[in-house]
Design a protein around this motif. Structure first.
Motif, PDB file in Angstrom:
ATOM      1  N   MET A  72       6.303  18.625  60.960  1.00 29.40           N
ATOM      2  CA  MET A  72       6.751  19.982  60.693  1.00 29.40           C
ATOM      3  C   MET A  72       6.207  20.477  59.361  1.00 29.40           C
ATOM      4  N   MET A  73       5.721  19.534  58.557  1.00 25.07           N
ATOM      5  CA  MET A  73       5.119  19.853  57.267  1.00 25.07           C
ATOM      6  C   MET A  73       3.917  18.950  57.069  1.00 25.07           C
ATOM      7  N   ASP A  74       3.031  19.389  56.210  1.00 25.67           N
ATOM      8  CA  ASP A  74       1.816  18.644  55.893  1.00 25.67           C
ATOM      9  C   ASP A  74       1.691  18.481  54.395  1.00 25.67           C
ATOM     10  N   HIS A  75       0.882  17.536  53.992  1.00 29.96           N
ATOM     11  CA  HIS A  75       0.482  17.450  52.586  1.00 29.96           C
ATOM     12  C   HIS A  75      -1.011  17.144  52.589  1.00 29.96           C
ATOM     13  N   GLU A  76      -1.768  18.203  52.438  1.00 33.02           N
ATOM     14  CA  GLU A  76      -3.225  18.075  52.525  1.00 33.02           C
ATOM     15  C   GLU A  76      -3.858  17.696  51.198  1.00 33.02           C
ATOM     16  N   ILE A  77      -3.167  18.016  50.116  1.00 31.41           N
ATOM     17  CA  ILE A  77      -3.762  17.832  48.792  1.00 31.41           C
ATOM     18  C   ILE A  77      -3.033  16.707  48.056  1.00 31.41           C
ATOM     19  N   GLU A 137      -5.433  12.772  41.824  1.00 26.67           N
ATOM     20  CA  GLU A 137      -6.271  11.585  41.716  1.00 26.67           C
ATOM     21  C   GLU A 137      -5.430  10.318  41.777  1.00 26.67           C
ATOM     22  N   GLY A 138      -4.205  10.401  41.286  1.00 28.65           N
ATOM     23  CA  GLY A 138      -3.295   9.257  41.309  1.00 28.65           C
ATOM     24  C   GLY A 138      -2.615   9.049  42.657  1.00 28.65           C
ATOM     25  N   GLY A 139      -2.893   9.930  43.629  1.00 27.28           N
ATOM     26  CA  GLY A 139      -2.350   9.779  44.975  1.00 27.28           C
ATOM     27  C   GLY A 139      -1.039  10.509  45.232  1.00 27.28           C
ATOM     28  N   PHE A 140      -0.583  11.302  44.251  1.00 27.71           N
ATOM     29  CA  PHE A 140       0.658  12.045  44.466  1.00 27.71           C
ATOM     30  C   PHE A 140       0.396  13.244  45.367  1.00 27.71           C
ATOM     31  N   ARG A 141       1.345  13.503  46.259  1.00 28.10           N
ATOM     32  CA  ARG A 141       1.251  14.672  47.131  1.00 28.10           C
ATOM     33  C   ARG A 141       1.398  15.940  46.289  1.00 28.10           C
ATOM     34  N   LEU A 142       0.626  16.949  46.645  1.00 28.29           N
ATOM     35  CA  LEU A 142       0.766  18.262  46.009  1.00 28.29           C
ATOM     36  C   LEU A 142       1.052  19.300  47.090  1.00 28.29           C
ATOM     37  N   TYR A 143       1.946  20.215  46.766  1.00 28.86           N
ATOM     38  CA  TYR A 143       2.363  21.228  47.734  1.00 28.86           C
ATOM     39  C   TYR A 143       2.157  22.620  47.151  1.00 28.86           C
ATOM     40  N   SER A 144       1.891  23.578  48.036  1.00 32.25           N
ATOM     41  CA  SER A 144       1.632  24.955  47.632  1.00 32.25           C
ATOM     42  C   SER A 144       2.889  25.816  47.799  1.00 32.25           C
ATOM     43  N   GLU A 145       2.758  27.053  47.405  1.00 28.52           N
ATOM     44  CA  GLU A 145       3.829  28.032  47.589  1.00 28.52           C
ATOM     45  C   GLU A 145       4.124  28.209  49.090  1.00 28.52           C
ATOM     46  N   MET A 168       0.864  24.554  42.210  1.00 33.21           N
ATOM     47  CA  MET A 168       1.060  23.369  43.035  1.00 33.21           C
ATOM     48  C   MET A 168       2.279  22.587  42.536  1.00 33.21           C
ATOM     49  N   PHE A 169       2.974  21.986  43.472  1.00 33.84           N
ATOM     50  CA  PHE A 169       4.191  21.234  43.154  1.00 33.84           C
ATOM     51  C   PHE A 169       4.059  19.787  43.626  1.00 33.84           C
ATOM     52  N   ARG A 170       4.613  18.891  42.842  1.00 29.00           N
ATOM     53  CA  ARG A 170       4.765  17.516  43.316  1.00 29.00           C
ATOM     54  C   ARG A 170       6.000  17.489  44.218  1.00 29.00           C
ATOM     55  N   ILE A 171       6.168  16.405  44.942  1.00 26.58           N
ATOM     56  CA  ILE A 171       7.243  16.333  45.935  1.00 26.58           C
ATOM     57  C   ILE A 171       8.633  16.531  45.315  1.00 26.58           C
ATOM     58  N   GLY A 172       8.862  15.966  44.139  1.00 28.31           N
ATOM     59  CA  GLY A 172      10.162  16.121  43.480  1.00 28.31           C
ATOM     60  C   GLY A 172      10.437  17.560  43.086  1.00 28.31           C
ATOM     61  N   GLU A 173       9.401  18.247  42.592  1.00 30.51           N
ATOM     62  CA  GLU A 173       9.554  19.655  42.210  1.00 30.51           C
ATOM     63  C   GLU A 173       9.818  20.514  43.443  1.00 30.51           C
ATOM     64  N   LEU A 174       9.071  20.252  44.501  1.00 31.63           N
ATOM     65  CA  LEU A 174       9.243  21.000  45.752  1.00 31.63           C
ATOM     66  C   LEU A 174      10.658  20.791  46.292  1.00 31.63           C
ATOM     67  N   ALA A 175      11.104  19.555  46.272  1.00 30.08           N
ATOM     68  CA  ALA A 175      12.446  19.234  46.766  1.00 30.08           C
ATOM     69  C   ALA A 175      13.508  19.998  45.984  1.00 30.08           C
ATOM     70  N   LYS A 176      13.367  20.011  44.679  1.00 30.12           N
ATOM     71  CA  LYS A 176      14.346  20.701  43.833  1.00 30.12           C
ATOM     72  C   LYS A 176      14.350  22.209  44.128  1.00 30.12           C
ATOM     73  N   LEU A 177      13.169  22.795  44.255  1.00 32.08           N
ATOM     74  CA  LEU A 177      13.068  24.236  44.527  1.00 32.08           C
ATOM     75  C   LEU A 177      13.652  24.604  45.886  1.00 32.08           C
ATOM     76  N   ALA A 178      13.510  23.715  46.861  1.00 34.22           N
ATOM     77  CA  ALA A 178      14.017  23.989  48.202  1.00 34.22           C
ATOM     78  C   ALA A 178      15.420  23.439  48.426  1.00 34.22           C
ATOM     79  N   GLU A 179      15.964  22.783  47.397  1.00 32.56           N
ATOM     80  CA  GLU A 179      17.311  22.211  47.457  1.00 32.56           C
ATOM     81  C   GLU A 179      17.449  21.177  48.580  1.00 32.56           C
ATOM     82  N   VAL A 180      16.449  20.288  48.658  1.00 35.70           N
ATOM     83  CA  VAL A 180      16.483  19.144  49.576  1.00 35.70           C
ATOM     84  C   VAL A 180      16.073  17.908  48.783  1.00 35.70           C
ATOM     85  N   THR A 181      16.060  16.765  49.432  1.00 36.94           N
ATOM     86  CA  THR A 181      15.616  15.547  48.766  1.00 36.94           C
ATOM     87  C   THR A 181      14.152  15.279  49.118  1.00 36.94           C
ATOM     88  N   PRO A 182      13.459  14.514  48.306  1.00 34.81           N
ATOM     89  CA  PRO A 182      12.089  14.133  48.673  1.00 34.81           C
ATOM     90  C   PRO A 182      12.039  13.402  50.021  1.00 34.81           C
TER      91      PRO A 182
END
Length: 141
Positions: free
Chosen positions: A26-31, A34-42, A1-15
């Motif tokens: 066009m995208m979802d964040h279902e997970i 506990e602190g409320g941060f978005r988590l993203y999958s592969e 699982m990735f946080r938004i910043g990690e996902l952005a870096k991997l996809a070469e976009v900004t949060p």
């Protein structure tokens, strides 16, 4: 699982880009953590890369949404649906290329008409040609 910043870096976009695609549905964040941060999958990463590549090819958001719906549920769609979206974009690009080639020829004529010397621009052929083009365009309307 990735946080938004990690996902952005991997996809070469900004949060912010990711948030924008979420607002565009066009995208979802279902997970969330506990602190409320978005988590993203592969899968989210692959979807984001898909969107990014489609944007690089100049597809509209609406076209990308259609392609995504085909990608998500391929059993209920045909290759012709994807192909027609690509053909429409290809036609737009070909029309733009013709436009640019016409522009290139006009600019080449302007360039070739000018001596390019260091004399005063009082009698510059480029300025005269642009002036004539502007007045003939105005007369045509």
């Amino acid at each position: 699982m990735f946080r938004i910043g990690e996902l952005a870096k991997l996809a070469e976009v900004t949060p912010d880009t990711i948030r924008y695609y979420e607002k565009q549905q066009m995208m979802d964040h279902e997970i969330r953590t506990e602190g409320g941060f978005r988590l993203y999958s592969e899968n989210d990463l692959q979807r984001l890369k898909f969107i990014r590549h489609a944007r690089q090819l100049g597809f509209t958001l609406e076209s990308i949404r259609e392609l995504l719906s085909i990608r998500i549920d391929p059993e209920h769609h045909t290759c012709q649906e994807s192909k027609s979206i690509v053909q429409a974009r290809l036609s737009e690009v070909e029309a733009r290329i013709q436009e640019l080639q016409m522009m290139q020829r006009s600019l080449q004529k302007l360039n070739d008409a000018c001596c390019g010397s260091a004399h005063s621009s009082v009698y510059c052929s480029i300025l005269e040609a642009l002036e004539q083009g502007a007045s003939s365009t105005q007369e045509g309307h």
